[in-house]
Design a protein around this motif. Structure first.
Motif, PDB file in Angstrom:
ATOM      1  N   CYS A  70       0.913  -0.977   0.069  1.00  0.00           N
ATOM      2  CA  CYS A  70       0.140  -0.003  -0.197  1.00  0.00           C
ATOM      3  C   CYS A  70       0.752   1.081   0.136  1.00  0.00           C
ATOM      4  N   ILE A  71       0.819   2.093  -0.929  1.00  0.00           N
ATOM      5  CA  ILE A  71       1.622   3.359  -1.042  1.00  0.00           C
ATOM      6  C   ILE A  71       0.619   4.588  -0.684  1.00  0.00           C
ATOM      7  N   TRP A  72       1.277   5.285  -0.097  1.00  0.00           N
ATOM      8  CA  TRP A  72       0.448   6.449   0.813  1.00  0.00           C
ATOM      9  C   TRP A  72       0.975   7.759   0.376  1.00  0.00           C
ATOM     10  N   ASN A  73       0.216   8.750   0.251  1.00  0.00           N
ATOM     11  CA  ASN A  73       0.680  10.293  -0.102  1.00  0.00           C
ATOM     12  C   ASN A  73       0.262  10.806   1.312  1.00  0.00           C
ATOM     13  N   VAL A  74       1.531  10.814   2.294  1.00  0.00           N
ATOM     14  CA  VAL A  74       1.131  11.643   3.389  1.00  0.00           C
ATOM     15  C   VAL A  74       2.125  12.952   3.626  1.00  0.00           C
ATOM     16  N   GLU A  77       4.382  16.535   7.752  1.00  0.00           N
ATOM     17  CA  GLU A  77       4.317  16.924   9.044  1.00  0.00           C
ATOM     18  C   GLU A  77       3.443  15.689   9.894  1.00  0.00           C
ATOM     19  N   ARG A  78       2.793  15.132   9.220  1.00  0.00           N
ATOM     20  CA  ARG A  78       1.963  13.983   9.480  1.00  0.00           C
ATOM     21  C   ARG A  78       2.658  12.425   9.493  1.00  0.00           C
ATOM     22  N   VAL A  79       3.665  12.467   8.837  1.00  0.00           N
ATOM     23  CA  VAL A  79       4.487  11.001   8.666  1.00  0.00           C
ATOM     24  C   VAL A  79       4.413  10.306   9.997  1.00  0.00           C
ATOM     25  N   GLY A 103       7.579  12.925  -9.799  1.00  0.00           N
ATOM     26  CA  GLY A 103       6.195  12.318 -10.700  1.00  0.00           C
ATOM     27  C   GLY A 103       5.811  10.910  -9.709  1.00  0.00           C
ATOM     28  N   TRP A 104       6.416  10.769  -8.452  1.00  0.00           N
ATOM     29  CA  TRP A 104       6.104  10.124  -7.512  1.00  0.00           C
ATOM     30  C   TRP A 104       5.770  10.522  -6.155  1.00  0.00           C
ATOM     31  N   GLU A 105       4.639  10.656  -5.715  1.00  0.00           N
ATOM     32  CA  GLU A 105       4.101  11.358  -4.673  1.00  0.00           C
ATOM     33  C   GLU A 105       4.051  10.715  -3.445  1.00  0.00           C
ATOM     34  N   TYR A 106       4.239   9.355  -3.356  1.00  0.00           N
ATOM     35  CA  TYR A 106       4.029   8.645  -2.231  1.00  0.00           C
ATOM     36  C   TYR A 106       5.163   8.430  -1.422  1.00  0.00           C
ATOM     37  N   ASN A 107       4.958   8.593  -0.105  1.00  0.00           N
ATOM     38  CA  ASN A 107       6.296   8.667   0.880  1.00  0.00           C
ATOM     39  C   ASN A 107       6.016   7.395   1.992  1.00  0.00           C
TER      40      ASN A 107
END
Length: 152
Positions: A70-74, A77-79, A103-107
């Motif tokens: 599961c890839i999440w864009n968080v 400040e909330r990571v 091009g890859w916003e998931y962190n």
């Protein structure tokens, strides 16, 4: 670490025998006593040569056939907080922060294991609900090519 410690690590790195006396079986194979094998493992752990001696279950062997990254864009400040919440789910076996790329916003990445794809989707939905993170995708595994622990 001496040669006997090394032999013990090599003998156990792919798993211990599934018998009523696995350390005795290893000891017999190496020409040692069961007590010596157990004591050497304890000392290697105590000295920090090994961090842990644990067990893992072959999830496919017990029917857990679906898994998804599961890839999440968080928001940055909330990571920390979101990562702790995600990691608390029993179905999540790995939870990592990784850098964003152009091009890859998931962190934030979580690995979810369950019995079906639908179960994985439901777990991800529950995680999303718990964290308020709505921007995510599930990448389901198609095939496993290699899975091993660290080798000596």
């Amino acid at each position: 670490m001496d040669a006997i410690d090394e032999q013990i690590l090599i003998a156990t790195q792919d798993g211990i025998p599934l018998t009523g006396s696995p350390f005795r079986d290893i000891a017999q194979r190496l020409g040692l006593s069961e007590e010596e094998v157990v004591e050497r493992i304890r000392l290697m752990k105590e000295k920090g040569m090994i961090r842990r001696f644990g067990a893992s279950i072959g999830h496919r062997d017990i029917g857990i056939l679906a898994n998804a990254m599961c890839i999440w864009n968080v928001p940055e400040e909330r990571v920390e907080n979101v990562g702790r919440i995600m990691a608390s789910f029993p179905e999540v076996t790995h939870c990592y922060e990784r850098p964003r790329r152009p091009g890859w916003e998931y962190n934030l990445f979580t690995m979810v294991h369950s019995y079906t794809r639908e179960d994985c989707e439901q777990v991800a939905a529950r995680i999303s609900e718990s964290t308020g993170i709505k921007d995510y995708r599930l990448l389901f595994s198609e095939r496993e090519f290699k899975k091993t622990g660290v080798r000596l």
